[in-house]
Motif scaffolding. Structure first.
Motif, mmCIF file in Angstrom:
data_model
loop_
_atom_site.group_PDB
_atom_site.id
_atom_site.type_symbol
_atom_site.label_atom_id
_atom_site.label_comp_id
_atom_site.label_asym_id
_atom_site.label_seq_id
_atom_site.Cartn_x
_atom_site.Cartn_y
_atom_site.Cartn_z
ATOM 1 N N MET A 201 -4.524 9.825 40.107
ATOM 2 C CA MET A 201 -4.496 8.545 39.688
ATOM 3 C C MET A 201 -5.814 8.262 38.789
ATOM 4 N N ALA A 202 -6.890 9.074 38.981
ATOM 5 C CA ALA A 202 -8.185 9.115 38.119
ATOM 6 C C ALA A 202 -8.057 9.215 36.805
ATOM 7 N N ALA A 203 -7.015 9.907 36.297
ATOM 8 C CA ALA A 203 -6.709 10.381 34.858
ATOM 9 C C ALA A 203 -6.073 9.034 34.005
ATOM 10 N N VAL A 204 -5.843 7.917 34.662
ATOM 11 C CA VAL A 204 -5.245 6.851 34.027
ATOM 12 C C VAL A 204 -6.427 5.887 33.478
ATOM 13 N N ASN A 205 -7.851 6.326 33.880
ATOM 14 C CA ASN A 205 -8.877 5.335 33.407
ATOM 15 C C ASN A 205 -8.438 3.820 33.468
ATOM 16 N N THR B 146 -4.771 -2.498 33.710
ATOM 17 C CA THR B 146 -4.412 -2.197 32.543
ATOM 18 C C THR B 146 -5.039 -0.594 32.456
ATOM 19 N N GLY B 147 -4.202 0.431 31.885
ATOM 20 C CA GLY B 147 -4.644 1.844 31.691
ATOM 21 C C GLY B 147 -3.722 2.737 30.796
ATOM 22 N N LYS B 148 -4.265 3.925 30.699
ATOM 23 C CA LYS B 148 -3.185 4.689 29.661
ATOM 24 C C LYS B 148 -3.049 6.114 30.519
ATOM 25 N N THR B 149 -1.940 6.464 30.465
ATOM 26 C CA THR B 149 -1.560 7.902 30.959
ATOM 27 C C THR B 149 -2.215 8.862 30.218
ATOM 28 N N PRO B 150 -2.235 10.173 30.704
ATOM 29 C CA PRO B 150 -2.762 11.094 29.861
ATOM 30 C C PRO B 150 -1.899 11.520 28.726
ATOM 31 N N ASP B 151 -0.621 11.030 28.273
ATOM 32 C CA ASP B 151 0.139 11.460 27.405
ATOM 33 C C ASP B 151 0.227 9.797 26.400
ATOM 34 N N GLY B 152 -0.845 9.043 26.718
ATOM 35 C CA GLY B 152 -0.957 7.789 25.822
ATOM 36 C C GLY B 152 -0.027 6.673 26.270
ATOM 37 N N GLN B 153 0.736 6.444 26.979
ATOM 38 C CA GLN B 153 1.565 5.522 27.496
ATOM 39 C C GLN B 153 0.682 4.505 28.031
#
Length: 157
Positions: free
Chosen positions: A83-87, A113-120
């Motif tokens: 989950m840390a990858a979502v920032n 709010t956040g972003k997945t590693p692929d930008g979603q």
């Protein structure tokens, strides 16, 4: 796993953005509980997973997905790391802390709010409920952490 990202928000319980007026009305134990949650959230946002894990009792339970509590420490660590990858960025609509002796409950409405590693783009909200226990050294650690505390209310509407 879509709700797993919502859990991040639980951590939001975490970043207690305590207003000056709010902290003035809280007893020391309540402020200490908020500080424990804030420390965990800060560690999480700094990708310090060992620090996050240190905020929980050894046999803690975290609800990453509604209705699916996790108590295995290795699995908890893996979920936090993923989950840390979502920032995530958290916002809170207040904090309530109830302390009775060595047990405390922290309740906080949140949005994340956040972003997945692929930008979603991600966006979720909920009601975080955490149970903490005072430790022998006087500090507080989470025993139960549920960022989906409002889900039963939503089902009935």
């Amino acid at each position: 796993m879509k709700h797993a990202f919502a859990w991040l928000t639980t951590l939001a319980l975490a970043i207690p953005q305590i207003s000056k007026a709010e902290s003035q009305t809280m007893a020391q134990d309540q402020q200490d509980v908020l500080k424990a949650i804030q420390t965990m959230t800060s560690n999480f946002q700094g990708n310090d997973i060992a620090g996050v894990m240190a905020s929980y009792e050894i046999e803690a339970t975290v609800v990453f997905e509604p209705g699916s509590p996790v108590s295995d420490a290795a699995q908890l660590e893996q979920m936090f790391a993923g989950m840390a990858a979502v920032n995530p960025v958290f916002e809170y609509a207040g904090h309530e802390v109830i302390v009775n002796g060595d047990i405390a409950v922290h309740i906080a409405p949140w949005s994340m709010t956040g972003k997945t590693p692929d930008g979603q783009e991600l966006g979720q909200s909920g009601l975080s409920i955490a149970v903490l226990r005072r430790q022998p050294d006087g500090g507080w650690k989470m025993l139960i952490d549920n960022p989906h505390g409002g889900r039963l209310l939503e089902q009935n509407q």
